[in-house]
Design an enzyme around this catalytic site. Structure first.
Site, PDB file in Angstrom:
ATOM      1  N   ASP A  43       0.938  -1.328  -0.088  1.00  0.00           N
ATOM      2  CA  ASP A  43      -0.041  -0.173  -0.109  1.00  0.00           C
ATOM      3  C   ASP A  43       0.938   1.219   0.071  1.00  0.00           C
ATOM      4  OD1 ASP A  43       1.046  -0.458   2.475  1.00  0.00           O
ATOM      5  OD2 ASP A  43      -0.659   0.099   3.594  1.00  0.00           O
ATOM      6  N   HIS A 232      22.106   3.219 -20.293  1.00  0.00           N
ATOM      7  CA  HIS A 232      21.248   3.370 -19.139  1.00  0.00           C
ATOM      8  C   HIS A 232      21.445   2.595 -17.911  1.00  0.00           C
ATOM      9  CE1 HIS A 232      18.308   5.556 -21.933  1.00  0.00           C
ATOM     10  NE2 HIS A 232      19.159   6.260 -21.845  1.00  0.00           N
ATOM     11  N   ASP A 249      25.749  10.829 -15.498  1.00  0.00           N
ATOM     12  CA  ASP A 249      24.465  11.637 -16.333  1.00  0.00           C
ATOM     13  C   ASP A 249      23.681  11.707 -15.225  1.00  0.00           C
ATOM     14  OD1 ASP A 249      22.642  12.133 -17.905  1.00  0.00           O
ATOM     15  OD2 ASP A 249      23.032  10.580 -19.296  1.00  0.00           O
ATOM     16  N   ASP A 260      19.701  18.329 -17.334  1.00  0.00           N
ATOM     17  CA  ASP A 260      20.424  16.923 -17.736  1.00  0.00           C
ATOM     18  C   ASP A 260      21.730  17.191 -18.022  1.00  0.00           C
ATOM     19  OD1 ASP A 260      20.771  14.386 -18.958  1.00  0.00           O
ATOM     20  OD2 ASP A 260      19.236  14.581 -20.726  1.00  0.00           O
ATOM     21  N   HIS A 344      23.585   6.237 -29.825  1.00  0.00           N
ATOM     22  CA  HIS A 344      22.304   6.818 -29.393  1.00  0.00           C
ATOM     23  C   HIS A 344      22.253   8.281 -30.263  1.00  0.00           C
ATOM     24  CE1 HIS A 344      24.883   9.654 -26.781  1.00  0.00           C
ATOM     25  NE2 HIS A 344      25.379   8.496 -26.310  1.00  0.00           N
ATOM     26  N   HIS A 348      18.264  15.715 -27.278  1.00  0.00           N
ATOM     27  CA  HIS A 348      16.595  15.704 -27.153  1.00  0.00           C
ATOM     28  C   HIS A 348      16.181  17.097 -26.588  1.00  0.00           C
ATOM     29  CE1 HIS A 348      17.492  14.986 -22.817  1.00  0.00           C
ATOM     30  NE2 HIS A 348      18.282  14.283 -23.328  1.00  0.00           N
ATOM     31  N   HIS A 355      12.999  13.970 -21.539  1.00  0.00           N
ATOM     32  CA  HIS A 355      13.322  13.871 -22.879  1.00  0.00           C
ATOM     33  C   HIS A 355      11.794  14.242 -23.234  1.00  0.00           C
ATOM     34  CE1 HIS A 355      15.810   9.994 -22.376  1.00  0.00           C
ATOM     35  NE2 HIS A 355      16.531  11.060 -22.313  1.00  0.00           N
ATOM     36  N   GLU A 380      24.747  15.519 -26.539  1.00  0.00           N
ATOM     37  CA  GLU A 380      25.566  14.566 -25.686  1.00  0.00           C
ATOM     38  C   GLU A 380      26.077  13.638 -26.635  1.00  0.00           C
ATOM     39  OE1 GLU A 380      22.631  12.010 -23.442  1.00  0.00           O
ATOM     40  OE2 GLU A 380      20.938  13.349 -24.314  1.00  0.00           O
ATOM     41  N   TYR A 384      31.728   4.941 -26.665  1.00  0.00           N
ATOM     42  CA  TYR A 384      31.794   3.692 -25.808  1.00  0.00           C
ATOM     43  C   TYR A 384      32.238   2.564 -26.413  1.00  0.00           C
ATOM     44  CZ  TYR A 384      27.910   6.825 -24.749  1.00  0.00           C
ATOM     45  OH  TYR A 384      27.135   7.921 -24.355  1.00  0.00           O
ATOM     46  N   ARG A 404      30.890  10.190 -22.218  1.00  0.00           N
ATOM     47  CA  ARG A 404      29.910  11.077 -22.748  1.00  0.00           C
ATOM     48  C   ARG A 404      29.832  12.568 -22.161  1.00  0.00           C
ATOM     49  NH1 ARG A 404      25.799   7.962 -21.934  1.00  0.00           N
ATOM     50  NH2 ARG A 404      24.825   8.482 -20.386  1.00  0.00           N
ATOM     51  N   GLU A 406      27.569  16.042 -21.962  1.00  0.00           N
ATOM     52  CA  GLU A 406      26.272  16.489 -22.413  1.00  0.00           C
ATOM     53  C   GLU A 406      25.978  17.944 -21.677  1.00  0.00           C
ATOM     54  OE1 GLU A 406      22.978  14.313 -20.538  1.00  0.00           O
ATOM     55  OE2 GLU A 406      21.745  14.811 -22.170  1.00  0.00           O
TER      56      GLU A 406
HETATM   57 MN   LIG Z   1      20.226  13.335 -22.028  1.00  0.00          MN
END
Ligand SMILES: [Mn+2]
Length: 438
Positions: A43, A232, A249, A260, A344, A348, A355, A380, A384, A404, A406
């Site tokens: 709950d 991710h 990130d 972001d 990727h 965005h 996003h 970004e 890799y 990366r 960004e």
């Molecule tokens: Mn991003």
């Protein structure tokens, strides 16, 4: 929440409502529900986060609510269904704004109890011949509406177009959000050392958000070493050894507006030569992507800008042994050999959703919009080199590196403005900060 801390004036909300309703026929009823509570266990629920459309139109952030607009003799009435005051419930869950509180402090003309939702919506629908709503958020509402109309019209195309151009007040909030996330990254860099746990870096970042009355806009990614090559990754449970990089990130939210940011740094404070080579290449691509964020630029041209730099750089480093044409591939997909290492999109839109709505993701097949003043997007690029992957061959020198970078970028007539510019990203800046707070 009592309405005195709404991020925008009532006037700004009413303006948004009018611009939206200009596109809707007077014979329609418009219903924008907020998100449902989501069960975490038995709950208990996940922390509630309002739906971005209801936030955008009314600033209403509490659960179990619906924004409704109806037209009566040529005039639109904006209204909210909200949880009514209820002492017994409030003892457990906290004080509610209630119907009267909503009416006096929110940008609406009418307020109702959510308990009367079906009755009132049904009666309004007697005299309307179409309905705009977002299905899948409020089951009661969906069932009620589907009893009256065969097809529910989607308000999102109209709202998405509006949401992708930020007002000056929205931009001010987004600047704060990007600044706060930048400072959180700096805090994490300062407290990084060899042998640190990914979760410790996560706690520095997220602790900084909470300390500043903010919260994450998405689950923080803290990937040390090879974990950085999982796009991710959010397990954040590994120890990071000296000589390894960490990719972070993480972004926060202010009044629902997301930042972001991604930065990658060496946990011992010193990049190796191989890490530097890849880092400089990603940084060069990121700067080229930001440079391309001009009014009138096509969505694809930004992805092309980062892709060309990365593809050429991979050839120069001897990681790709093919022609530049083969390395990049054909526009607009650019699915050449370099995609094995940059899987990727280049970025965005950013806004009430991390996003954000309003256009195709860069690098996706669907054609994105042309950039206009007031749009905010991320840039970004990354590279890799997962040593664990069976689909790629890479020189040992680069195996296990994932990088990366960004930033959050505002498009203006005068050129791109980097909202996250206080977050360090040159090798020299990063090396001078990492570990100084340990
Ligand atoms: Mn991003």
């Amino acid at each position: 929440m009592d309405g005195t801390d709404l991020p925008f004036s009532k006037e700004e909300y009413f303006d948004r409502q009018s611009s939206f309703l200009e596109n809707i026929s007077e014979n329609s009823l418009v219903l924008i529900p907020t998100n449902s509570l989501s069960t975490r266990s038995n709950d208990t629920h996940y922390r509630f986060r309002a739906n971005s459309y209801i936030l955008y139109l009314s600033g209403w952030a509490d659960p179990d609510s619906v924004w409704m607009a109806f037209n009566d003799q040529g005039k639109w009435f904006s209204s909210l269904f909200v949880q009514p005051r209820d002492t017994k419930a409030e003892i457990w869950e906290g004080k509610r704004v209630g119907v009267e509180g909503a009416l006096s402090n929110w940008p609406i003309d009418r307020a109702y109890s959510i308990e009367d939702l079906v009755e009132i919506v049904s009666s309004k629908l007697q005299s309307k011949n179409s309905v705009y709503s977002i299905p899948g958020l409020n089951e009661k509402l969906d069932n009620c509406v589907s009893g009256f109309v065969d097809e529910i019209l989607d308000p999102r195309q109209i709202l998405d177009k509006m949401r992708r151009i930020k007002s000056s007040n929205e931009i001010e909030i987004m600047k704060k959000s990007a600044k706060l996330a930048s400072l959180a990254h700096i805090e994490a860099m300062k407290h990084t050392y060899s042998g640190i746990g990914e979760w410790e870096i996560q706690s520095k970042i997220e602790g900084y958000f909470i300390k500043n009355q903010s919260e994450c806009s998405y689950p923080s990614i803290v990937g040390g070493g090879e974990n950085a090559t999982i796009l991710h990754y959010k397990t954040n449970r590994s120890v990071i050894d000296s000589g390894q990089l960490v990719l972070v990130d993480a972004g926060c939210e202010i009044h629902g507006y997301a930042s972001d940011i991604t930065r990658t740094w060496p946990v011992n404070g010193k990049f190796t030569d191989a890490q530097k080579e890849i880092y400089q290449l990603v940084l060069k691509a990121e700067l080229a992507g930001i440079e391309a964020c001009k009014v009138g630029s096509s969505w694809d041209s930004i992805h092309a800008a980062t892709s060309e730099v990365l593809a050429q750089g991979l050839i120069n480093l001897g990681i790709l042994e093919c022609s530049l044409e083969e390395a990049i591939g054909d526009p607009p997909e650019f699915n050449g050999e370099y995609r094995k290492f940059f899987m990727h999109g280049t970025g965005h839109f950013l806004g009430l959703d991390v996003h954000d709505v309003g256009g195709g993701r860069q690098g996706d097949k669907e054609k994105g919009p042309t950039l206009e003043e007031g749009m905010v997007l991320t840039i970004e690029p990354g590279l890799y080199f997962g040593g664990w992957r069976s689909d790629i061959q890479i020189p040992e020198r680069y195996s296990g590196i994932g990088i990366r970078i960004e930033d959050d970028v505002l498009v203006t007539e005068e050129g791109p403005i980097i909202l996250s510019s206080s977050c360090p990203k040159t090798i020299e800046e990063i090396e001078s900060i990492v570990g100084i707070g340990v």
